[in-house]
Design an enzyme around this catalytic site. Sequence first.
Site, mmCIF file in Angstrom:
data_model
loop_
_atom_site.group_PDB
_atom_site.id
_atom_site.type_symbol
_atom_site.label_atom_id
_atom_site.label_comp_id
_atom_site.label_asym_id
_atom_site.label_seq_id
_atom_site.Cartn_x
_atom_site.Cartn_y
_atom_site.Cartn_z
ATOM 1 N N ASP A 48 -2.384 9.789 -1.158
ATOM 2 C CA ASP A 48 -2.226 11.149 -2.132
ATOM 3 C C ASP A 48 -3.647 11.476 -2.453
ATOM 4 O OD1 ASP A 48 -2.909 9.470 -3.900
ATOM 5 O OD2 ASP A 48 -1.545 9.691 -5.388
ATOM 6 N N CYS A 57 -3.109 5.301 -2.300
ATOM 7 C CA CYS A 57 -3.118 6.035 -3.645
ATOM 8 C C CYS A 57 -4.196 5.492 -4.659
ATOM 9 C CB CYS A 57 -1.707 5.986 -4.292
ATOM 10 S SG CYS A 57 -1.011 4.699 -4.890
ATOM 11 N N GLY A 75 1.941 2.676 -6.507
ATOM 12 C CA GLY A 75 3.185 3.669 -6.463
ATOM 13 C C GLY A 75 3.711 3.829 -4.906
ATOM 14 N N HIS A 100 2.563 -14.660 6.088
ATOM 15 C CA HIS A 100 3.678 -15.382 5.645
ATOM 16 C C HIS A 100 4.773 -14.313 5.465
ATOM 17 C CE1 HIS A 100 2.404 -19.402 3.852
ATOM 18 N NE2 HIS A 100 2.119 -19.323 4.919
ATOM 19 N N ARG A 114 -8.990 3.441 -6.516
ATOM 20 C CA ARG A 114 -9.476 3.388 -7.854
ATOM 21 C C ARG A 114 -9.747 1.926 -8.010
ATOM 22 N NH1 ARG A 114 -5.592 7.742 -10.679
ATOM 23 N NH2 ARG A 114 -6.538 9.540 -9.776
ATOM 24 N N HIS A 126 8.959 -18.765 7.794
ATOM 25 C CA HIS A 126 8.806 -17.444 7.230
ATOM 26 C C HIS A 126 9.476 -16.343 7.812
ATOM 27 C CE1 HIS A 126 5.351 -19.676 5.634
ATOM 28 N NE2 HIS A 126 5.003 -19.971 6.757
HETATM 29 C C1 RB5 Z 1 -2.205 9.590 -9.118
HETATM 30 O O1 RB5 Z 1 -2.738 9.962 -10.470
HETATM 31 C C2 RB5 Z 1 -1.720 8.282 -9.436
HETATM 32 O O2 RB5 Z 1 -0.802 7.966 -10.037
HETATM 33 C C3 RB5 Z 1 -1.288 7.640 -7.979
HETATM 34 O O3 RB5 Z 1 -2.342 7.763 -6.977
HETATM 35 C C4 RB5 Z 1 -0.812 6.078 -7.920
HETATM 36 O O4 RB5 Z 1 -2.060 5.266 -8.303
HETATM 37 C C5 RB5 Z 1 0.316 5.699 -8.306
HETATM 38 O O5 RB5 Z 1 0.750 4.592 -8.364
#
Ligand code: RB5
Length: 145
Positions: free
Chosen positions: A10, A67, A72, A100, A111, A135
């Site tokens: 994303d 992401c 997510g 496994h 991030r 496994h």
């Molecule tokens: C986007 O702001 C953020 O929510 C998405 O990239 C992710 O981290 C969701 O799990």
Amino acid sequence: MVTKIIIGCDHAGLNLKKTLINFMESKGIDVDDAGTYTKDSCDYPQIAHEVAQKIAAGEYPKGILVCGTGIGMSIAANKIKGIRAAVVSDTCSAKMSRLHNDANILCLGERIVGEELAKDITEIWLNTDFLGERHARRVNMIEQL
Ligand code: RB5
């Protein structure tokens, strides 16, 4: 080493995705990019769904989803039958998710992990084979849930 992979992200994972595409292509891996392609805000479940479906259908052996946190993407991808998506932020978990759990999608958070660590994680994840045996029995049990 797998020779063909699909990757998606994303807006929050765009920079790390580009880094990983360059990294994998430099290793001779054929990388298909499922998007997103800009920093415009988008919804990660759509990308996760597209990538996960292609892997579940056998079009690709493995995939990577990026992401902000990786969380997510993993929650969404794991809704698809046959998908075992693992959020990884250290090299030991990268290895174990293959040995496994036979993870077929690696989820990373731009991030959360730095570029160099993400490259190390990716290389280990792509190069580690599933151990099978006991496994495999457990992975099969997951498929029956
Ligand atoms: C986007 O702001 C953020 O929510 C998405 O990239 C992710 O981290 C969701 O799990």
